[in-house]
Design a protein around this motif. Structure first.
Motif, mmCIF file in Angstrom:
data_model
loop_
_atom_site.group_PDB
_atom_site.id
_atom_site.type_symbol
_atom_site.label_atom_id
_atom_site.label_comp_id
_atom_site.label_asym_id
_atom_site.label_seq_id
_atom_site.Cartn_x
_atom_site.Cartn_y
_atom_site.Cartn_z
ATOM 1 N N ALA A 1 -9.224 -5.781 39.071
ATOM 2 C CA ALA A 1 -9.249 -6.706 40.135
ATOM 3 C C ALA A 1 -10.416 -6.211 41.074
ATOM 4 O O ALA A 1 -10.792 -7.136 41.723
ATOM 5 C CB ALA A 1 -7.695 -6.682 40.735
ATOM 6 N N LYS B 1 -5.535 -10.651 31.541
ATOM 7 C CA LYS B 1 -4.898 -11.296 32.585
ATOM 8 C C LYS B 1 -5.079 -10.669 34.016
ATOM 9 O O LYS B 1 -4.951 -11.451 34.878
ATOM 10 C CB LYS B 1 -3.212 -11.087 32.303
ATOM 11 C CG LYS B 1 -2.339 -11.857 33.320
ATOM 12 C CD LYS B 1 -0.829 -11.834 32.790
ATOM 13 C CE LYS B 1 0.015 -12.577 33.809
ATOM 14 N NZ LYS B 1 -0.043 -12.134 34.967
ATOM 15 N N GLU B 2 -5.301 -9.254 34.152
ATOM 16 C CA GLU B 2 -5.634 -8.795 35.410
ATOM 17 C C GLU B 2 -6.828 -9.587 36.140
ATOM 18 O O GLU B 2 -6.898 -9.690 36.985
ATOM 19 C CB GLU B 2 -5.763 -7.428 35.400
ATOM 20 C CG GLU B 2 -6.218 -6.684 36.476
ATOM 21 C CD GLU B 2 -6.523 -5.215 36.439
ATOM 22 O OE1 GLU B 2 -6.855 -4.658 37.558
ATOM 23 O OE2 GLU B 2 -5.856 -4.542 35.353
ATOM 24 N N ASP C 1 -5.917 -13.064 36.593
ATOM 25 C CA ASP C 1 -5.011 -13.376 38.257
ATOM 26 C C ASP C 1 -6.028 -13.089 39.388
ATOM 27 O O ASP C 1 -5.548 -13.589 40.419
ATOM 28 C CB ASP C 1 -3.983 -12.292 37.980
ATOM 29 C CG ASP C 1 -2.853 -12.697 37.178
ATOM 30 O OD1 ASP C 1 -2.747 -13.823 36.790
ATOM 31 O OD2 ASP C 1 -1.815 -11.920 36.682
ATOM 32 N N LEU D 1 -7.632 -16.166 40.024
ATOM 33 C CA LEU D 1 -6.728 -17.222 40.621
ATOM 34 C C LEU D 1 -6.189 -16.957 42.063
ATOM 35 O O LEU D 1 -6.166 -17.910 42.782
ATOM 36 C CB LEU D 1 -5.417 -17.214 39.609
ATOM 37 C CG LEU D 1 -5.566 -17.771 38.504
ATOM 38 C CD1 LEU D 1 -4.439 -17.479 37.338
ATOM 39 C CD2 LEU D 1 -5.930 -19.452 38.556
ATOM 40 N N THR D 2 -6.159 -15.749 42.509
ATOM 41 C CA THR D 2 -5.703 -15.479 43.759
ATOM 42 C C THR D 2 -6.726 -15.314 45.000
ATOM 43 O O THR D 2 -6.454 -14.875 46.091
ATOM 44 C CB THR D 2 -4.779 -14.163 43.787
ATOM 45 O OG1 THR D 2 -5.520 -13.090 43.114
ATOM 46 C CG2 THR D 2 -3.438 -14.483 42.936
ATOM 47 N N TYR E 1 0.423 -22.261 33.984
ATOM 48 C CA TYR E 1 0.608 -20.956 34.960
ATOM 49 C C TYR E 1 -0.829 -21.002 35.441
ATOM 50 O O TYR E 1 -0.713 -20.752 36.701
ATOM 51 C CB TYR E 1 0.612 -19.721 33.899
ATOM 52 C CG TYR E 1 0.611 -18.556 34.515
ATOM 53 C CD1 TYR E 1 1.305 -17.850 35.416
ATOM 54 C CD2 TYR E 1 -0.895 -17.880 34.573
ATOM 55 C CE1 TYR E 1 1.172 -16.615 36.158
ATOM 56 C CE2 TYR E 1 -1.082 -16.762 35.503
ATOM 57 C CZ TYR E 1 -0.126 -16.196 36.273
ATOM 58 O OH TYR E 1 -0.275 -14.788 36.797
ATOM 59 N N VAL E 2 -1.745 -21.202 34.887
ATOM 60 C CA VAL E 2 -3.004 -21.108 35.701
ATOM 61 C C VAL E 2 -3.137 -22.191 36.833
ATOM 62 O O VAL E 2 -3.500 -21.932 38.142
ATOM 63 C CB VAL E 2 -4.381 -21.387 34.809
ATOM 64 C CG1 VAL E 2 -5.453 -21.577 35.600
ATOM 65 C CG2 VAL E 2 -4.429 -19.869 33.918
ATOM 66 N N THR F 1 -0.544 -21.239 39.819
ATOM 67 C CA THR F 1 -0.893 -20.262 40.561
ATOM 68 C C THR F 1 -2.344 -20.400 41.245
ATOM 69 O O THR F 1 -2.233 -20.027 42.473
ATOM 70 C CB THR F 1 -0.995 -18.970 39.591
ATOM 71 O OG1 THR F 1 -0.059 -18.639 38.646
ATOM 72 C CG2 THR F 1 -1.570 -17.543 40.403
ATOM 73 N N HIS G 1 -2.524 -21.103 45.383
ATOM 74 C CA HIS G 1 -3.457 -20.177 46.379
ATOM 75 C C HIS G 1 -4.611 -21.189 46.700
ATOM 76 O O HIS G 1 -5.724 -20.608 47.179
ATOM 77 C CB HIS G 1 -4.011 -19.061 45.523
ATOM 78 C CG HIS G 1 -3.027 -17.971 45.592
ATOM 79 N ND1 HIS G 1 -2.106 -17.938 44.416
ATOM 80 C CD2 HIS G 1 -2.823 -16.724 46.057
ATOM 81 C CE1 HIS G 1 -1.427 -16.789 44.365
ATOM 82 N NE2 HIS G 1 -1.845 -16.056 45.615
#
Length: 498
Positions: free
Chosen positions: A41, A208-209, A212, A215-216, A234-235, A238, A242
């Motif tokens: 991230a 996924k990390e 995510d 996405l955020t 989910y995408v 999420t 945001h």
């Protein structure tokens, strides 16, 4: 010996050290060919921050004339490198070379579409909307946008989005599938050679990390995704939570309806091509062949005859169909073959033990055909994403249409008929986003937009075409009044774009 595969940041390979890695395989042999760095991230944040600065300083205000020059140069480089990129696709995804080259060509069409960005970004103008007041509209870039791409089209899907996003003035971060990232990286490297400023095109590999984090991240303004329906949902949820624009293209269960008056040879060819091309790993594959019962026996016989001539094996050897992308995915698809037989479907052609033309221990399942499949069976209800074609028999056009419309997916569909009235009725009545009439894989050309209905699309915007341009820009309306005319001086030179 394996190759290290890493990120592309600001136009250059990343020079850091990754704490996490994953393996990349040649699915035709089962061999590990690469070790892929997986982004944290923190790295995603670093890349997005750099992309935002590059967008602000070197791209957002660049003229349309200059953007177009870069796009034309990129288009030419992509054309010149298409065979090299196709070879990378075959090496990591497994699809045969001709199919991989076709994938690059379809992506190239979107790059060509994006070369027309000066026309696509034209606004409207109303003189004297009120006395001495003019009103006009324009579209401006968003900033940093992200693309999360699936394994089945590692070149084409990024090319659906990136050329349009770049042409509209944005910076882009692409997260390719960790299963086959090299083709995406190869295409991305061409942008720098085409003259795109560093930091406008970036690739972060990950799982996924990384997704995510995109996405955020508050500086990622829009995200485009293609993948399975549960992940697409989910995408979408999420990303929108945001504050992002999200176009999330999900899964499919595509039906091909064959009426009694259809050319059965044409229909049989189409069913085999659309069912088993790319080992069925296409969101536009035909997996449910809906046949009016009076011609079902004859059509199944013709399909079976064609399947007998197919050769499965290494995609570099001139075979008709290659392997599936991973051993785990091959095993999952094989489990559906077992379930279909156990649930009462008639297994006409069993691809589990068919011979293959390959060295090593590749991830193969040859073309498989079920007949007398009904709703409620797992081979009908689920998106298998493999070379499994299911024949569903119906009594009439109306029953076939009702079956298609009852399905929770609405990505693509086709009808095969020589009856123009039936075809016209079908295109109006079917509840699916992309429709083919005697065309089994109705992927729209680049200047139309790609996307389905129902559980096959989350969000209001489809990919590429004018919808793609609107997705990657935001509109602005200006109302102006100028009371005194101004004069720019004398210049007899011919005006030039710059």
């Amino acid at each position: 010996m394996t190759t290290r595969i890493t990120h592309l940041v600001a136009g250059s390979p990343w020079e850091g050290t990754s704490e996490r890695t994953s393996e990349v395989f040649n699915p035709a042999t089962g061999e590990v060919t690469g070790t892929l760095d997986l982004a944290s991230a923190a790295l995603v944040d670093e890349v997005v921050t750099g992309a935002k600065a590059a967008w602000r300083d070197s791209w957002a205000s660049v003229s349309l004339a200059r953007r177009t020059q870069v796009l034309f140069a990129f288009r030419q480089l992509l054309h010149e490198n298409r065979e090299r990129i196709a070879a990378l696709i075959t090496a990591e995804h497994g699809k045969v070379l001709s199919d991989a080259l076709g994938e690059v060509t379809r992506g190239l069409e979107v790059a060509e579409f994006a070369c027309g960005i000066p026309h696509l970004l034209k606004g409207g103008y109303s003189e004297n909307a009120s006395t001495d007041v003019d009103v006009y509209s324009l579209r401006q870039s968003l900033g940093v946008v992200a693309v999360v791409s699936p394994f089945n089209f590692p070149a084409m899907v990024p090319l659906w989005f990136v050329p349009v996003a770049v042409a509209c003035g944005n910076a882009v971060v692409v997260k390719p599938s960790e299963k086959d990232p090299s083709a995406t990286l190869a295409v991305a490297e061409l942008w720098r050679e085409a003259g795109l400023p560093d930091g406008i095109m970036n690739v972060v590999n990950g799982d996924k990390e990384a997704v995510d984090a995109l996405l955020t991240h508050p500086d990622v303004k829009a995200l485009s995704f293609v993948g399975s329906t549960p992940v697409a949902r989910y995408v979408y949820e999420t990303g929108t939570a945001h504050g992002k624009r999200v176009q999330a293209l999900g899964g499919a269960k595509n039906h091909m309806l064959v009426l009694p008056d259809a050319d059965l040879d044409l229909a049989a060819d189409a069913a085999v091509n659309a069912g088993f091309g790319s080992a069925g790993e296409r969101c536009m594959s035909i997996s449910a062949l809906v046949v009016v019962d009076t011609v079902a026996d004859e059509l199944v016989a013709r399909i079976t005859e064609r399947m007998a001539a197919l050769r499965t094996g290494d995609g570099t050897r001139g075979c008709d169909m290659g392997p599936l992308v991973t051993a785990a995915h091959r095993d999952k698809v094989t489990s559906y073959v077992e379930s279909g037989a156990a649930e009462g479907a008639e297994l006409v052609v069993d691809g589990r033990d068919a011979p293959v033309d390959a060295d090593g221990d590749g991830f193969f399942l040859s073309p498989t055909l079920f007949d007398r499949v009904t709703p409620g069976m797992s081979v009908y209800d689920d998106e298998i994403f493999g070379p499994v074609l299911s024949v569903v028999r119906v009594a009439s056009y109306d029953e076939g249409l009702a079956l298609i419309n009852a399905n929770p997916y609405g990505n693509g569909t086709a009808i095969f008929t020589n009856d123009g009235g039936a075809a016209r009725r079908f295109q109006h009545e079917v509840e699916v986003g992309m429709v083919g009439i005697n065309v089994p894989v109705p992927v729209p050309v680049s200047y139309y937009s790609f996307g389905g209905w129902k559980n096959s699309l989350f969000g209001d915007s489809h990919a590429h075409g004018t919808e793609g341009v609107h997705f990657y820009t935001r509109g602005k309306v200006v109302t102006s009044r100028w009371l005194d005319p101004s004069h720019g001086g004398v210049d007899l030179g011919f005006p030039q774009n710059a």
